[in-house]
Write an enzyme that holds these catalytic residues in place. Structure first.
Site, PDB file in Angstrom:
ATOM      1  N   SER A 164      42.277  44.322  44.255  1.00  8.89           N
ATOM      2  CA  SER A 164      42.100  46.033  43.606  1.00  8.89           C
ATOM      3  C   SER A 164      40.847  45.976  42.918  1.00  8.89           C
ATOM      4  O   SER A 164      40.209  44.679  42.489  1.00  8.89           O
ATOM      5  CB  SER A 164      42.908  45.912  43.084  1.00  8.89           C
ATOM      6  N   TYR A 177      48.271  44.342  34.812  1.00  7.68           N
ATOM      7  CA  TYR A 177      47.581  44.862  36.042  1.00  7.68           C
ATOM      8  C   TYR A 177      45.964  44.473  36.532  1.00  7.68           C
ATOM      9  O   TYR A 177      46.100  43.671  37.358  1.00  7.68           O
ATOM     10  CB  TYR A 177      47.852  46.511  37.184  1.00  7.68           C
TER      11      TYR A 177
END
Length: 253
Positions: free
Chosen positions: A143, A156
């Site tokens: 990501s 995250y």
């Protein structure tokens, strides 16, 4: 059907979290390139809906990747009843949008369990089989949050940054068995969940739009095509890379 050096004909791919979003896009692209795919996820209904769209080259197994002790059995079941796994796509993941000071230790650990520890367990289980065949592809889905700091995603972002470290270290061991490992780092990719989130936060939407160098958001197809390339013979000498699919967001100021 894929042809030439980008073809995945006669290959079997296991895609975790393959029923929706980016996982579904990867499954579709790989099937279009000639592969057979096995998609897993926790929601049987969503998996079956995806299977209807993906067609006869898609098999479905309901599985929760956090059940790490059951992973070797899952891999054995796929290999003995469907086909040897040529490609593993570690796509399953969960998100948490919270200020760090409001994130509990339990919430942080939950993200790490799903986004990092299950990836290690799955990669290890598949690599055991791939090593015997001296051939295999393992993909991580990273990501932008693993490449630079973004507020409200400390858990995250940490889980995705850690994937890069895991990949690099596995490359040093798995390359001897002709197993390639690469990471795709999607930028802001259109999905119902993403669009709903940013449309409710106009300020964040503007910040994201300003960050992307190219025009507009990416699509799941963009990520799928990158996954096909990295899994194909065209990428036979590529391992240990993080490939952003982000319209230039990671380098744009």
């Amino acid at each position: 059907m894929g042809t030439g050096i980008f073809s995945l004909t006669k290959k079997t791919a296991l895609i975790t979290g393959g029923g929706t979003g980016i996982g579904f896009g990867i499954a579709q692209a790989m099937i279009n390139a000639g592969a057979n795919v096995v998609i897993t996820g926790r929601n049987t209904e969503k998996l079956l809906e995806a299977q209807k769209l993906l067609g006869e080259n898609c098999k479905v197994i309901t599985f929760d990747v956090t059940q790490k002790s059951a992973i070797p059995q899952l891999i054995q079941e796929i290999e003995s009843t469907i086909a040897p796994i040529d490609i593993l796509v570690n796509n399953a993941g969960i998100h948490l949008k919270k200020w760090a000071l409001d994130t509990s230790d339990e919430e942080f650990e939950n993200i790490i369990q799903t986004n990092l520890l299950s990836v290690f367990s799955l990669s290890k289980a598949c690599a055991r089989k791939m090593a015997g065949r001296k051939n295999g592809i393992i993909l991580f889905i990273g990501s932008m949050a693993g490449m630079f700091g973004i507020d409200r995603v400390s858990a995250y972002g940490t889980s995705k940054a850690a994937l890069t470290g895991l990949m690099q270290n596995l490359v040093t061991e798995f390359s001897a068995h002709n197993i390639r490992i690469n990471t795709i780092a999607p930028g802001w990719i259109e999905s119902p969940m993403f669009l709903s989130a940013i449309n409710s936060d106009p300020e964040r939407k503007q910040k994201i739009t300003n960050r992307i160098a190219m025009d507009g958001f990416g699509t799941v197809d963009d990520v799928g095509h990158a996954a096909v390339f990295l899994s194909s013979a065209a990428a036979r000498y590529i391992t240990g890379v993080v490939l952003p699919v982000d319209g230039g967001a990671s380098v744009n100021f």
